[in-house]
Design a protein around this motif. Structure first.
Motif, PDB file in Angstrom:
ATOM      1  N   ALA A  11      -1.520   1.057  -2.191  1.00 30.81           N
ATOM      2  CA  ALA A  11      -0.104   1.357  -1.964  1.00 30.81           C
ATOM      3  C   ALA A  11       0.406   2.394  -2.966  1.00 30.81           C
ATOM      4  O   ALA A  11       1.163   3.313  -2.597  1.00 30.81           O
ATOM      5  N   LEU A  12      -0.019   2.267  -4.224  1.00 31.67           N
ATOM      6  CA  LEU A  12       0.396   3.232  -5.233  1.00 31.67           C
ATOM      7  C   LEU A  12      -0.138   4.629  -4.927  1.00 31.67           C
ATOM      8  O   LEU A  12       0.594   5.623  -4.997  1.00 31.67           O
ATOM      9  N   LEU A  13      -1.402   4.694  -4.575  1.00 28.35           N
ATOM     10  CA  LEU A  13      -2.005   5.992  -4.281  1.00 28.35           C
ATOM     11  C   LEU A  13      -1.399   6.607  -3.025  1.00 28.35           C
ATOM     12  O   LEU A  13      -1.220   7.832  -2.944  1.00 28.35           O
ATOM     13  N   SER A  14      -1.088   5.787  -2.049  1.00 27.17           N
ATOM     14  CA  SER A  14      -0.449   6.308  -0.835  1.00 27.17           C
ATOM     15  C   SER A  14       0.944   6.843  -1.135  1.00 27.17           C
ATOM     16  O   SER A  14       1.384   7.837  -0.543  1.00 27.17           O
ATOM     17  N   GLY A  15       1.657   6.193  -2.084  1.00 23.50           N
ATOM     18  CA  GLY A  15       2.967   6.700  -2.486  1.00 23.50           C
ATOM     19  C   GLY A  15       2.864   8.032  -3.203  1.00 23.50           C
ATOM     20  O   GLY A  15       3.703   8.928  -3.003  1.00 23.50           O
ATOM     21  N   LEU A  17       0.625  10.174  -2.641  1.00 25.36           N
ATOM     22  CA  LEU A  17       0.179  11.155  -1.658  1.00 25.36           C
ATOM     23  C   LEU A  17       1.343  11.987  -1.112  1.00 25.36           C
ATOM     24  O   LEU A  17       1.169  13.157  -0.764  1.00 25.36           O
ATOM     25  N   GLU A  18       2.539  11.396  -1.075  1.00 18.08           N
ATOM     26  CA  GLU A  18       3.696  12.101  -0.540  1.00 18.08           C
ATOM     27  C   GLU A  18       4.074  13.306  -1.403  1.00 18.08           C
ATOM     28  O   GLU A  18       4.681  14.264  -0.919  1.00 18.08           O
ATOM     29  N   TYR A  19       3.728  13.270  -2.698  1.00 20.98           N
ATOM     30  CA  TYR A  19       4.113  14.346  -3.614  1.00 20.98           C
ATOM     31  C   TYR A  19       2.986  15.349  -3.847  1.00 20.98           C
ATOM     32  O   TYR A  19       3.254  16.466  -4.291  1.00 20.98           O
ATOM     33  N   MET A  20       1.747  14.960  -3.560  1.00 19.25           N
ATOM     34  CA  MET A  20       0.630  15.801  -3.944  1.00 19.25           C
ATOM     35  C   MET A  20       0.615  17.136  -3.218  1.00 19.25           C
ATOM     36  O   MET A  20       0.368  18.184  -3.821  1.00 19.25           O
ATOM     37  N   ASP A  21       0.867  17.103  -1.910  1.00 18.15           N
ATOM     38  CA  ASP A  21       0.786  18.350  -1.142  1.00 18.15           C
ATOM     39  C   ASP A  21       1.829  19.365  -1.610  1.00 18.15           C
ATOM     40  O   ASP A  21       1.547  20.558  -1.706  1.00 18.15           O
ATOM     41  N   SER A  22       3.047  18.909  -1.893  1.00 13.87           N
ATOM     42  CA  SER A  22       4.100  19.824  -2.339  1.00 13.87           C
ATOM     43  C   SER A  22       3.895  20.275  -3.784  1.00 13.87           C
ATOM     44  O   SER A  22       4.375  21.349  -4.180  1.00 13.87           O
ATOM     45  N   VAL A 152      -5.816   5.487 -10.148  1.00 13.84           N
ATOM     46  CA  VAL A 152      -4.388   5.368 -10.420  1.00 13.84           C
ATOM     47  C   VAL A 152      -4.034   6.091 -11.723  1.00 13.84           C
ATOM     48  O   VAL A 152      -3.021   6.802 -11.806  1.00 13.84           O
ATOM     49  N   ILE A 153      -4.885   5.932 -12.756  1.00 13.89           N
ATOM     50  CA  ILE A 153      -4.646   6.622 -14.029  1.00 13.89           C
ATOM     51  C   ILE A 153      -4.711   8.137 -13.835  1.00 13.89           C
ATOM     52  O   ILE A 153      -3.881   8.882 -14.367  1.00 13.89           O
ATOM     53  N   PHE A 154      -5.676   8.586 -13.040  1.00 14.83           N
ATOM     54  CA  PHE A 154      -5.841  10.017 -12.792  1.00 14.83           C
ATOM     55  C   PHE A 154      -4.603  10.605 -12.130  1.00 14.83           C
ATOM     56  O   PHE A 154      -4.048  11.618 -12.594  1.00 14.83           O
ATOM     57  N   PHE A 155      -4.155   9.985 -11.055  1.00 11.08           N
ATOM     58  CA  PHE A 155      -2.999  10.530 -10.345  1.00 11.08           C
ATOM     59  C   PHE A 155      -1.714  10.352 -11.148  1.00 11.08           C
ATOM     60  O   PHE A 155      -0.782  11.153 -11.021  1.00 11.08           O
ATOM     61  N   GLY A 156      -1.651   9.306 -11.984  1.00 14.56           N
ATOM     62  CA  GLY A 156      -0.511   9.172 -12.882  1.00 14.56           C
ATOM     63  C   GLY A 156      -0.464  10.315 -13.879  1.00 14.56           C
ATOM     64  O   GLY A 156       0.608  10.893 -14.130  1.00 14.56           O
ATOM     65  N   CYS A 157      -1.626  10.663 -14.446  1.00 12.77           N
ATOM     66  CA  CYS A 157      -1.696  11.806 -15.366  1.00 12.77           C
ATOM     67  C   CYS A 157      -1.381  13.108 -14.637  1.00 12.77           C
ATOM     68  O   CYS A 157      -0.774  14.024 -15.211  1.00 12.77           O
ATOM     69  N   LEU A 158      -1.783  13.178 -13.367  1.00 12.69           N
ATOM     70  CA  LEU A 158      -1.519  14.378 -12.580  1.00 12.69           C
ATOM     71  C   LEU A 158      -0.016  14.581 -12.370  1.00 12.69           C
ATOM     72  O   LEU A 158       0.505  15.699 -12.500  1.00 12.69           O
TER      73      LEU A 158
END
Length: 276
Positions: A11-15, A17-22, A152-158
């Motif tokens: 669920a966290l990673l899917s959330g 995902l909404e910001y990654m493309d932009s 989760v840590i990776f995308f949080g740092c991203l």
């Protein structure tokens, strides 16, 4: 319990995902021309008006500084050498005015060079690979709890890197706005604060270039299944400003005096150690 954690991680990673493309769109223009995005969000041309105000203020300060310096040197004899050719001080004035007036054009050339260099680095790193965040998240979730936590840590740092990236873009914008005021230092023979100001400016631009390249490298490593390496790259991207400060030493002003005092103290301590 593990299944519940995996559902939460997904669920966290899917959330995210909404910001990654932009996030990956217009990274370089967003950093070098942040005023375009700010004006678009504010709905009016604010930054250009601020630049015009600061430009007029900076030019006024340059002229006042030149008049005061000439008065103190050639009339009161309390500053500088009265035997110095006045043409020299006039040259300082012309240089300060030319830099203040021509800086927007010079900045456009410099930003174009850095942007072209960044694009070449990104082409080498990505090799035309399109980042699909949906497949990345699916692959992370399918590899178990530990990989999911690292993901989760990776995308949080991203996300945090993206915020820091926006911060660096704002720093570049503020430095650009303050250039006319910093040019007042060019009226002095030692360039005053201008030298330190430009060092900070170049450091911010190099930071943007390195952070974008490391971000793309981290995503490329994730696509190839090397999540730990990707996390290390993102952490390195976050440390880029501190890393650059280790060999880009800001000199001049109070900082230069502090550095000289520090090195003198260290020298005295070394001599005392040798004597003992």
């Amino acid at each position: 319990m593990e299944a519940l954690l995996m559902v939460l991680i997904e669920a966290l990673l899917s959330g995210v995902l909404e910001y990654m493309d932009s996030m990956l769109l217009n990274l370089v223009p967003m950093a070098f021309y942040a005023e375009q995005f700010l004006d678009q969000m504010l709905g009016r041309d604010v930054i250009s008006e601020l630049f015009n105000i600061l430009f007029s203020f900076g030019v006024s300060l340059i002229i006042l500084k030149f008049i005061k310096k000439g008065f103190d040197t050639y009339i009161l004899w309390i500053d500088g050498d009265a035997d110095t050719d006045p043409i020299l001080y006039l040259t300082y004035l012309v240089k300060a005015l030319v830099v203040a007036i021509s800086f927007p054009t010079l900045y456009g050339w410099m930003a174009t060079i850095v942007q072209n260099l960044t694009d070449k680095l990104l082409n080498i790193i990505s090799q035309g690979v399109v980042v699909d965040f949906t497949s990345i998240i699916t692959g992370i979730v399918s590899k178990g709890l530990l990989t999911g936590i690292v993901g989760v840590i990776f995308f949080g740092c991203l996300l945090y890197l993206y915020v820091k990236f926006l911060q660096t873009g704002l720093e570049i914008l503020i430095l650009r706005l303050g250039i006319p005021v910093a040019c007042v230092g060019l009226v002095d023979s030692d360039q005053g604060v201008f030298k330190t100001y430009m060092q900070k400016f170049f450091q911010a631009m190099i930071t943007v270039m390195l952070q974008i390249a490391l971000l793309k490298l981290g995503l490329a490593l994730v696509l190839n299944g090397h999540l730990i390496w990707a996390l290390a790259v993102i952490v390195m991207a976050l440390r880029t400003p501190k890393f650059l400060q280790e060999f880009i030493i800001l000199s001049g002003g109070q900082g230069g005096g502090m550095m000289k005092a520090y090195h003198a103290t260290r020298l005295v301590q070394m001599v005392k150690g040798v004597m003992k």
